[in-house]
Write a protein that holds these residues in place. Structure first.
Motif, PDB file in Angstrom:
ATOM      1  N   ILE A 142       0.870  -1.186   0.000  1.00 29.47           N
ATOM      2  CA  ILE A 142       0.000   0.000   0.000  1.00 29.47           C
ATOM      3  C   ILE A 142       0.906   1.236   0.000  1.00 29.47           C
ATOM      4  O   ILE A 142       1.765   1.383   0.877  1.00 29.47           O
ATOM      5  N   ASP A 150      -2.521   5.894  -2.433  1.00 30.26           N
ATOM      6  CA  ASP A 150      -3.559   4.877  -2.629  1.00 30.26           C
ATOM      7  C   ASP A 150      -4.817   5.265  -1.845  1.00 30.26           C
ATOM      8  O   ASP A 150      -4.732   5.965  -0.823  1.00 30.26           O
ATOM      9  N   VAL A 161      -8.037   3.640   0.279  1.00 33.74           N
ATOM     10  CA  VAL A 161      -8.406   2.387   0.933  1.00 33.74           C
ATOM     11  C   VAL A 161      -9.764   2.501   1.630  1.00 33.74           C
ATOM     12  O   VAL A 161     -10.161   3.566   2.107  1.00 33.74           O
ATOM     13  N   LYS A 188      -7.727  -1.843  -0.896  1.00 33.24           N
ATOM     14  CA  LYS A 188      -7.499  -0.776  -1.877  1.00 33.24           C
ATOM     15  C   LYS A 188      -8.715  -0.623  -2.780  1.00 33.24           C
ATOM     16  O   LYS A 188      -9.284  -1.603  -3.249  1.00 33.24           O
ATOM     17  N   ALA A 193      -6.313   0.964  -7.295  1.00 36.28           N
ATOM     18  CA  ALA A 193      -6.538  -0.404  -6.811  1.00 36.28           C
ATOM     19  C   ALA A 193      -6.044  -1.443  -7.810  1.00 36.28           C
ATOM     20  O   ALA A 193      -6.129  -1.248  -9.006  1.00 36.28           O
TER      21      ALA A 193
END
Ligand code: NAP
Length: 342
Positions: free
Chosen positions: A85, A89, A91, A110, A115
């Motif tokens: 990660i 990113d 999440v 993600k 993703a």
């Protein structure tokens, strides 16, 4: 940097009151090994949170007093001590009701443009908030409850209550897309009823505040109901049992009409009708159906991206309005999924 988060100060009796909660300032947490620091962008508010505010034993542990509450959230990773990660990113995780969260990477999924394609939907076609609703927990609830618990089959007449809400609006549309012969919804305002018919393609809908549910249901479903998806309980459940066809199935998803009761609500008076109809009534929890998640995303994702399955969100802005947004869900202020945008 300062983090703001909502604490539960006392366990509400009846309708939750503002003094049961406090918005508290704390330092932004430091992520440990294997954790990521997330700046939350959308917070989920859901009816089940009312249950966690009570001390009663249930499927989810009660929120602790004087501690931050929890809930679904989507945010951007701004610091990472976890493999796989990266900063930037986005999440999905479970540490909502706060602006910043140090999240164990194993509890973060993600989503969105960065993703890994766990989701086969064009990431640009759905906003991040969709992972809390139409492509998230409430979407899977609709999918699993209708297809698995209620054993929906083509040609069924389906009735869903709370039909303009996050779960209900998806139940009705999935049923239509999968060949229901008739879909009927109930909701708490004429505006919501119009939306069900005009935008979501329900065959009939009624405002449960305009008259007895049983009468309105009989009129909307003259040939009876094969599947009832219950989000509400109370007189809706009794009405659905009264209109149930032979071999009818009732999936009990929620009973929002009783969540703030201080005394147990009376049960349906016509349960004996289940004998005559060989009817089945079964409760379910979405948490038991995550094995359906890949199938759900595979099937529903493209419908969402193409617009075949429509959805609305009610977006409330600002962490300071998180509590009001939650109370709004209980009052019915929302159309579709209620989310808080930070
Ligand atoms: N079993 C599970 O795993 C699971 C998972 C998710 C959700 N749920 C349950 O599913 C139901 C829907 O959840 P959701 O997240 O989609 O919420 P939602 O339907 O988006 O919002 C709740 C809606 O409930 C309606 N409502 C409130 N009080 C009511 C009453 N006394 N009678 C009838 N309707 C009332 C309001 O709409 P109106 O304006 O129409 O009144 C409100 O908009 C809830 O019961 C929830 O607890 C269960």
């Amino acid at each position: 940097m300062i983090n703001r988060e909502w604490h539960l100060l006392s366990r509400p009796v009846g309708w939750p009151k503002p003094e049961d909660f406090a918005l508290v300032e704390t330092p932004v947490p430091t992520p440990g090994e294997g954790q990521v620091l997330v700046r939350n962008k959308y917070l989920s508010v859901d009816p089940y949170m009312r249950g966690r505010m009570s001390a009663a034993k249930s499927y989810a542990a009660p929120f602790e007093l004087d501690k931050v509450m929890q809930g679904g959230a989507v945010g951007e990773v701004i610091e990472s001590n976890a493999e796989g990660i990266a900063v930037g990113d986005h999440v999905l995780h479970f540490l909502g009701w706060r602006e910043y969260a140090a999240v164990d990477a194993k509890n973060a999924v993600k989503v969105g443009p960065t993703a890994i394609p766990a989701v086969t939907v064009d990431p640009e076609a759905v906003p991040l908030s969709a992972y809390l609703g139409v492509l998230g927990m409430t979407g899977l609830t609709a999918y699993a409850g209708l297809l698995r618990t209620a054993s929906f089959k083509e040609g069924d007449v389906v009735f869903v209550s709370g039909a303009a809400g996050a779960v209900g609006s998806q139940v009705g549309q999935i049923a239509k897309l999968k060949g229901a012969s008739r879909v009927i919804g109930s909701a708490g305002s004429d505006e919501k009823v119009k939306l069900l018919v005009d935008e979501y393609g329900f065959d009939a809908a009624f405002n449960y505040k305009n008259g007895p549910v049983a009468e309105q249901l009989r009129e909307a479903a003259p040939d009876g109901v094969d599947v009832y998806f219950d989000n509400v309980g109370g007189d809706h459940l009794e009405a659905a049992i009264g209109s149930l066809n032979q071999g009818g199935r009732i999936a009990v998803c929620g009973m929002i009409s009783v969540y703030n009761n201080t005394e147990p609500a009376p049960g349906p008076r016509n349960l004996a009708r289940l004998i005559q109809t060989r009817g089945r009534i079964e409760g379910f929890l979405v948490g038991d159906h995550y094995d359906l998640q890949p199938q759900f995303v595979q099937e529903v994702g493209p419908w969402v991206a193409s617009g075949a399955l429509k959805y609305r969100e009610t977006v409330v802005e600002g962490i300071e309005n998180n509590l009001e947004a939650f109370l709004g869900v209980l009052r019915g202020d929302n159309i579709g999924k209620m989310v808080v945008k930070l």
